[in-house]
Motif scaffolding. Structure first.
Motif, PDB file in Angstrom:
ATOM      1  N   ILE A   2       0.802  -1.149  -0.093  1.00 37.47           N
ATOM      2  CA  ILE A   2       0.107  -0.156  -0.079  1.00 37.47           C
ATOM      3  C   ILE A   2       0.758   1.285  -0.186  1.00 37.47           C
ATOM      4  N   ALA A   3       0.259   2.133  -0.341  1.00 36.87           N
ATOM      5  CA  ALA A   3       1.155   3.562  -0.467  1.00 36.87           C
ATOM      6  C   ALA A   3       1.248   4.176   0.877  1.00 36.87           C
ATOM      7  N   ASP A   5       0.692   7.104   2.338  1.00 41.35           N
ATOM      8  CA  ASP A   5      -0.503   7.769   2.885  1.00 41.35           C
ATOM      9  C   ASP A   5      -1.689   6.952   3.362  1.00 41.35           C
ATOM     10  N   GLN A   6      -1.459   5.776   2.906  1.00 44.72           N
ATOM     11  CA  GLN A   6      -2.581   4.620   3.302  1.00 44.72           C
ATOM     12  C   GLN A   6      -2.452   4.013   4.886  1.00 44.72           C
ATOM     13  N   THR A   7      -1.035   4.302   5.365  1.00 49.29           N
ATOM     14  CA  THR A   7      -0.527   3.543   6.529  1.00 49.29           C
ATOM     15  C   THR A   7      -1.095   4.350   7.929  1.00 49.29           C
ATOM     16  N   LYS A   8      -1.755   5.750   7.739  1.00 47.83           N
ATOM     17  CA  LYS A   8      -1.756   6.270   9.014  1.00 47.83           C
ATOM     18  C   LYS A   8      -3.168   5.522   9.823  1.00 47.83           C
ATOM     19  N   PRO A   9      -4.022   5.246   9.016  1.00 46.18           N
ATOM     20  CA  PRO A   9      -5.147   4.484   9.934  1.00 46.18           C
ATOM     21  C   PRO A   9      -4.337   3.193  10.499  1.00 46.18           C
ATOM     22  N   TYR A  19       7.403   0.288   6.293  1.00 36.73           N
ATOM     23  CA  TYR A  19       7.517   0.867   4.866  1.00 36.73           C
ATOM     24  C   TYR A  19       8.686   0.826   3.872  1.00 36.73           C
TER      25      TYR A  19
END
Length: 63
Positions: A2-3, A5-9, A19
């Motif tokens: 995943i990108a 910015d998709q790791t925050k949640p 990452y």
């Protein structure tokens, strides 16, 4: 994969993630800091355009 910015949640939910950026992932030391790096060295031609010359590698000194 995943990108970034998709790791925050995922981080908010306490998930353990690793990452890997676009340049890949290098070796880390016991403090999870990069332990080595590679850089590309370029020269400029007569039209001021960058031309790849060589790769330089280096290790971070240990404590």
């Amino acid at each position: 994969m995943i990108a970034f910015d998709q790791t925050k949640p995922l981080l908010k939910d306490g998930k353990d993630i690793q990452y890997q950026g676009q340049t890949g992932i290098g070796p880390f030391n016991k403090n999870n800091d990069p332990s080595s790096a590679n850089i590309g060295v370029y020269t400029f031609d007569k039209d001021n355009k960058p031309v790849f010359d060589h790769t330089q590698s280096g290790d971070v000194p240990t404590d």
